[in-house]
Design a protein around this motif. Structure first.
Motif, PDB file in Angstrom:
ATOM      1  N   GLY A  29       0.796  -1.227   0.000  1.00  0.00           N
ATOM      2  CA  GLY A  29       0.000   0.000   0.000  1.00  0.00           C
ATOM      3  C   GLY A  29       0.827   1.275   0.000  1.00  0.00           C
ATOM      4  N   ALA A  30       2.078   1.195   0.451  1.00  0.00           N
ATOM      5  CA  ALA A  30       2.900   2.403   0.568  1.00  0.00           C
ATOM      6  C   ALA A  30       3.189   3.061  -0.786  1.00  0.00           C
ATOM      7  N   PRO A  31       3.627   2.299  -1.817  1.00  0.00           N
ATOM      8  CA  PRO A  31       3.879   2.948  -3.105  1.00  0.00           C
ATOM      9  C   PRO A  31       2.629   3.609  -3.680  1.00  0.00           C
ATOM     10  N   LEU A  32       1.484   2.980  -3.498  1.00  0.00           N
ATOM     11  CA  LEU A  32       0.239   3.548  -4.026  1.00  0.00           C
ATOM     12  C   LEU A  32      -0.084   4.873  -3.342  1.00  0.00           C
ATOM     13  N   CYS A  33       0.126   4.928  -2.032  1.00  0.00           N
ATOM     14  CA  CYS A  33      -0.120   6.178  -1.306  1.00  0.00           C
ATOM     15  C   CYS A  33       0.727   7.307  -1.872  1.00  0.00           C
ATOM     16  N   GLN A  34       1.999   7.017  -2.146  1.00  0.00           N
ATOM     17  CA  GLN A  34       2.863   8.108  -2.602  1.00  0.00           C
ATOM     18  C   GLN A  34       2.593   8.487  -4.046  1.00  0.00           C
ATOM     19  N   ILE A  35       2.121   7.529  -4.848  1.00  0.00           N
ATOM     20  CA  ILE A  35       1.737   7.882  -6.213  1.00  0.00           C
ATOM     21  C   ILE A  35       0.613   8.923  -6.189  1.00  0.00           C
ATOM     22  N   PHE A  36      -0.360   8.722  -5.307  1.00  0.00           N
ATOM     23  CA  PHE A  36      -1.451   9.694  -5.219  1.00  0.00           C
ATOM     24  C   PHE A  36      -0.988  10.989  -4.547  1.00  0.00           C
ATOM     25  N   ASP A  37       0.052  10.894  -3.720  1.00  0.00           N
ATOM     26  CA  ASP A  37       0.615  12.121  -3.157  1.00  0.00           C
ATOM     27  C   ASP A  37       1.256  12.960  -4.254  1.00  0.00           C
ATOM     28  N   SER A  38       1.831  12.298  -5.268  1.00  0.00           N
ATOM     29  CA  SER A  38       2.422  13.045  -6.380  1.00  0.00           C
ATOM     30  C   SER A  38       1.361  13.797  -7.175  1.00  0.00           C
ATOM     31  N   ILE A  39       0.117  13.327  -7.090  1.00  0.00           N
ATOM     32  CA  ILE A  39      -0.981  13.993  -7.801  1.00  0.00           C
ATOM     33  C   ILE A  39      -1.581  15.119  -6.967  1.00  0.00           C
ATOM     34  N   PHE A  40      -1.928  14.797  -5.711  1.00  0.00           N
ATOM     35  CA  PHE A  40      -2.659  15.747  -4.884  1.00  0.00           C
ATOM     36  C   PHE A  40      -1.771  16.509  -3.900  1.00  0.00           C
ATOM     37  N   GLY A  41      -0.649  15.901  -3.491  1.00  0.00           N
ATOM     38  CA  GLY A  41       0.271  16.574  -2.582  1.00  0.00           C
ATOM     39  C   GLY A  41      -0.225  16.704  -1.159  1.00  0.00           C
ATOM     40  N   ASP A  42      -1.313  15.983  -0.793  1.00  0.00           N
ATOM     41  CA  ASP A  42      -1.856  16.138   0.558  1.00  0.00           C
ATOM     42  C   ASP A  42      -1.981  14.810   1.303  1.00  0.00           C
ATOM     43  N   SER A  60      -2.880  -0.741   7.407  1.00  0.00           N
ATOM     44  CA  SER A  60      -2.744   0.625   7.913  1.00  0.00           C
ATOM     45  C   SER A  60      -2.468   1.594   6.764  1.00  0.00           C
ATOM     46  N   ASN A  61      -1.605   1.177   5.829  1.00  0.00           N
ATOM     47  CA  ASN A  61      -1.320   2.028   4.670  1.00  0.00           C
ATOM     48  C   ASN A  61      -2.551   2.174   3.776  1.00  0.00           C
ATOM     49  N   PHE A  62      -3.296   1.081   3.608  1.00  0.00           N
ATOM     50  CA  PHE A  62      -4.477   1.158   2.741  1.00  0.00           C
ATOM     51  C   PHE A  62      -5.576   2.020   3.352  1.00  0.00           C
ATOM     52  N   LYS A  63      -5.605   2.142   4.672  1.00  0.00           N
ATOM     53  CA  LYS A  63      -6.559   3.059   5.294  1.00  0.00           C
ATOM     54  C   LYS A  63      -6.246   4.492   4.886  1.00  0.00           C
TER      55      LYS A  63
END
Length: 259
Positions: A29-42, A60-63
């Motif tokens: 889940g961690a890489p997916l979280c940061q991919i979306f952080d690159s889009i939204f930054g939040d 926990s990461n997927f939450k």
């Protein structure tokens, strides 16, 4: 059709500045979280843990990821229960969708993945994905005519070292080998199934051939017709396909044993 496994691994490694070797690593889940952080930054990266090795920690990461989907009203179900099993096919399909979403929504500009990960409680290293040399993902094109230095020398370009190139080739080679082995296992599995069907159909056909009705005709004409149709399907070949000669196969097998 989405990108291939190797294309996705290369894209994710470059974007997140980490070395990813398997699609299954997205199951944390961690890489997916940061991919979306690159889009939204939040995305609260301080809550995202990269150095995890159990399904409980993956959840926990997927939450965090699901909270991002809810906040930005992303109408896509996250199959958490399948992804945390770290199976290649499930994670590949979801990552292909993530890549399409990223292509459509990435705002452009620079994304410094390393600095985003270095918040409180976030480790920049993980057993599954090793940090890459710092680089910045950017969609900006270089400005023509810009001077490279006051000395007037041509701009210096960074080229990967031989060691890095070898490592990348080894990674690609290992992924291709794994893919080929999977295809061979799948081929053998279905071939075994077809062989069992062939043996069963042949045995039934032989038994029915010995049964003759009072009128002198086959006793099970309807069943014989069905068996004939099944055999036609089993032995039908495509144009240009040639059945290997048994003698040629025997010679090739002998040659292999010789060497």
């Amino acid at each position: 059709m989405g990108e291939s496994r190797l294309e996705l691994l290369a894209w994710m490694s470059d974007l997140l500045q980490m070395e990813f070797r398997k699609i299954e690593q997205c199951g944390t889940g961690a890489p997916l979280c940061q991919i979306f952080d690159s889009i939204f930054g939040d995305v609260p990266m301080s809550k995202v843990k990269f150095d995890v090795n159990s399904e409980y920690q993956y959840l926990s990461n997927f939450k965090v990821l699901q909270a991002v989907f809810l906040r930005h009203k992303i109408d896509k179900s996250v199959p958490v229960e399948r992804l945390v099993k770290c199976k290649m096919q499930d994670n590949l399909e979801f990552l292909q969708w993530v890549k399409k979403f990223w292509d459509a929504n990435y705002p452009g500009g620079d994304y410094d993945a390393l600095s985003r990960r270095k918040g409180p409680g976030v480790s920049s290293a993980t057993p599954a994905a090793q940090p890459r040399a710092p680089s910045v993902v950017s969609s900006r094109k270089p400005v023509s005519g810009a001077s490279s230095s006051s000395s007037g020398l041509p701009p210096r370009t960074r080229t990967p070292s031989v060691g890095v190139q070898i490592q990348q080739l080894q990674t690609e080679n290992a992924a291709l080998r794994e893919h080929a082995e999977g295809l061979e296992r799948e081929r053998d599995f279905y071939f075994s199934k077809l062989r069992d069907i062939e043996i069963l159909v042949t045995a039934v056909a032989d038994e029915d051939a010995a049964l003759v009705g009072p009128d002198g005709l086959p006793a099970n004409a309807a069943k014989d017709g069905l068996i004939k149709q099944i055999q036609d399907i089993l032995y039908t070949t495509e144009e240009g396909f040639e059945i290997p000669d048994a003698e040629v196969d025997a010679e090739e097998a002998a040659d292999e044993e010789t060497f």
